[in-house]
Design a protein around this motif. Structure first.
Motif, short mmCIF file in Angstrom:
data_model
loop_
_atom_site.label_atom_id
_atom_site.label_comp_id
_atom_site.label_asym_id
_atom_site.label_seq_id
_atom_site.Cartn_x
_atom_site.Cartn_y
_atom_site.Cartn_z
N VAL A 75 70.46 -28.17 -54.72
CA VAL A 75 70.66 -29.39 -55.50
C VAL A 75 71.83 -30.19 -54.94
CG1 VAL A 75 71.23 -30.30 -57.79
CG2 VAL A 75 69.67 -28.37 -57.56
N ALA A 76 72.81 -29.49 -54.39
CA ALA A 76 73.99 -30.16 -53.85
C ALA A 76 73.69 -30.86 -52.52
CB ALA A 76 75.11 -29.15 -53.65
N ASN A 77 72.56 -30.56 -51.91
CA ASN A 77 72.24 -31.10 -50.60
C ASN A 77 70.88 -31.82 -50.63
OD1 ASN A 77 72.47 -31.63 -47.89
ND2 ASN A 77 71.63 -29.67 -47.25
N CYS A 78 70.62 -32.63 -51.65
CA CYS A 78 69.34 -33.35 -51.76
C CYS A 78 69.43 -34.70 -51.07
CB CYS A 78 68.97 -33.56 -53.22
SG CYS A 78 68.24 -32.13 -53.98
N MET A 79 68.38 -35.01 -50.34
CA MET A 79 68.28 -36.32 -49.68
C MET A 79 66.93 -36.93 -50.00
SD MET A 79 69.98 -35.56 -45.98
CE MET A 79 69.05 -34.07 -45.69
N MET A 80 66.90 -38.27 -50.14
CA MET A 80 65.68 -38.99 -50.45
C MET A 80 64.98 -39.41 -49.15
SD MET A 80 67.01 -41.52 -53.48
CE MET A 80 68.37 -42.19 -52.52
N ARG A 81 63.67 -39.38 -49.19
CA ARG A 81 62.86 -39.89 -48.08
C ARG A 81 62.11 -41.12 -48.54
NH1 ARG A 81 59.81 -34.76 -45.42
NH2 ARG A 81 61.58 -33.96 -44.25
N THR A 82 61.82 -41.99 -47.58
CA THR A 82 61.07 -43.23 -47.81
C THR A 82 61.64 -43.97 -49.01
OG1 THR A 82 59.15 -41.97 -47.06
CG2 THR A 82 58.75 -44.21 -47.82
N VAL A 83 62.79 -44.53 -48.82
CA VAL A 83 63.55 -45.17 -49.90
C VAL A 83 63.39 -46.69 -49.81
CG1 VAL A 83 65.84 -45.41 -50.93
CG2 VAL A 83 65.22 -43.30 -49.74
N SER A 84 63.22 -47.30 -50.99
CA SER A 84 63.12 -48.77 -51.07
C SER A 84 64.04 -49.27 -52.17
CB SER A 84 61.69 -49.19 -51.40
OG SER A 84 60.80 -48.76 -50.41
N ALA A 85 64.74 -50.34 -51.90
CA ALA A 85 65.58 -50.96 -52.92
C ALA A 85 64.69 -51.78 -53.85
CB ALA A 85 66.63 -51.86 -52.26
N VAL A 86 64.96 -51.72 -55.14
CA VAL A 86 64.19 -52.48 -56.12
C VAL A 86 65.14 -53.17 -57.09
CG1 VAL A 86 62.12 -51.04 -56.01
CG2 VAL A 86 63.92 -50.46 -57.62
N ASP A 87 64.61 -54.18 -57.77
CA ASP A 87 65.38 -54.91 -58.77
C ASP A 87 65.26 -54.17 -60.10
OD1 ASP A 87 66.76 -56.78 -60.21
OD2 ASP A 87 65.29 -58.38 -59.95
N HIS A 88 66.36 -54.06 -60.82
CA HIS A 88 66.38 -53.36 -62.09
C HIS A 88 65.38 -53.95 -63.09
CE1 HIS A 88 68.08 -52.44 -66.16
NE2 HIS A 88 67.98 -51.23 -65.64
N LYS A 89 65.15 -55.25 -63.02
CA LYS A 89 64.21 -55.91 -63.94
C LYS A 89 62.80 -55.35 -63.79
CE LYS A 89 66.83 -60.17 -63.84
NZ LYS A 89 66.89 -61.52 -63.33
N TRP A 90 62.43 -54.89 -62.61
CA TRP A 90 61.11 -54.33 -62.38
C TRP A 90 60.96 -52.99 -63.11
CZ3 TRP A 90 61.13 -54.80 -56.34
CH2 TRP A 90 61.17 -56.15 -55.98
N LEU A 91 62.04 -52.24 -63.17
CA LEU A 91 61.99 -50.90 -63.74
C LEU A 91 62.26 -50.85 -65.24
CD1 LEU A 91 64.00 -49.06 -60.97
CD2 LEU A 91 61.53 -49.13 -61.23
N GLN A 92 62.95 -51.84 -65.76
CA GLN A 92 63.40 -51.82 -67.15
C GLN A 92 62.30 -51.51 -68.17
OE1 GLN A 92 65.72 -55.25 -68.05
NE2 GLN A 92 67.10 -54.08 -69.35
N PRO A 93 61.10 -52.12 -68.07
CA PRO A 93 60.07 -51.80 -69.07
C PRO A 93 59.57 -50.35 -68.96
CG PRO A 93 59.49 -53.79 -67.84
CD PRO A 93 60.69 -53.20 -67.19
N LEU A 94 59.73 -49.72 -67.81
CA LEU A 94 59.20 -48.38 -67.60
C LEU A 94 60.19 -47.27 -67.92
CD1 LEU A 94 57.48 -49.13 -64.20
CD2 LEU A 94 56.43 -49.08 -66.44
N LEU A 95 61.47 -47.57 -68.00
CA LEU A 95 62.49 -46.54 -68.21
C LEU A 95 62.30 -45.75 -69.50
CD1 LEU A 95 65.67 -48.22 -66.74
CD2 LEU A 95 64.31 -46.38 -65.76
N PRO A 96 61.97 -46.35 -70.65
CA PRO A 96 61.75 -45.53 -71.85
C PRO A 96 60.62 -44.52 -71.67
CG PRO A 96 62.00 -47.83 -72.46
CD PRO A 96 61.92 -47.78 -70.96
N LYS A 97 59.58 -44.90 -70.95
CA LYS A 97 58.47 -43.97 -70.72
C LYS A 97 58.89 -42.82 -69.82
CE LYS A 97 54.97 -47.49 -71.32
NZ LYS A 97 53.90 -48.25 -70.71
N LEU A 98 59.80 -43.07 -68.89
CA LEU A 98 60.26 -42.01 -68.00
C LEU A 98 60.99 -40.91 -68.75
CD1 LEU A 98 61.55 -43.97 -64.89
CD2 LEU A 98 59.55 -42.50 -65.02
#
Length: 127
Positions: free
Chosen positions: A48-71
């Motif tokens: 867990v201390a050595n986790c790295m992300m693959r295939t990363v994309s920057a996104v705008d918070h507004k795109w994710l905001q409606p989905l966060l409660p479901k997550l």
């Protein structure tokens, strides 16, 4: 959806819902980026201390905001197969499946009956 939010103190991102600190792979174009929110396809690393992300994309918070409660409702361990559903949930799904199967069977029989009667009515009467 695998999302992470920037963590200024550690210079990485925190995975939404799990609060695990992750960084981009060293070969990623996002390495050293200051994007506040990112999406990624998978995590690599032996601990867990050595986790790295693959295939990363920057996104705008507004795109994710409606989905966060479901997550927050998603059981990630169950989703990836690490835990089994509770007995009550499994029984409810079995009962639901039995009801759906019976309903589907009734629809198929009704459809077959209608087709049979339609064919029967089209045939000339034999004498």
């Amino acid at each position: 959806m695998q999302t992470a939010r920037a963590c200024g103190a550690a210079g990485g991102w925190l995975i939404v819902g799990e609060n695990v600190l992750v960084k981009c792979e060293s070969s990623s174009a996002m390495e050293g980026s200051s994007a506040e929110w990112v999406l990624y396809t998978d995590l690599v690393g032996s601990t867990v201390a050595n986790c790295m992300m693959r295939t990363v994309s920057a996104v705008d918070h507004k795109w994710l905001q409606p989905l966060l409660p479901k997550l927050q409702e998603v059981n990630m361990k169950r989703l990836v197969g690490l835990s089994k559903p509770s007995q009550q949930t499994a029984e409810a799904e079995v009962k639901k499946d039995a009801v759906e199967v019976a309903k589907e069977r009734e629809e198929k029989v009704g459809g077959a009956r209608e087709r049979y009667l339609a064919r029967k009515n089209k045939q000339p009467m034999k004498r």
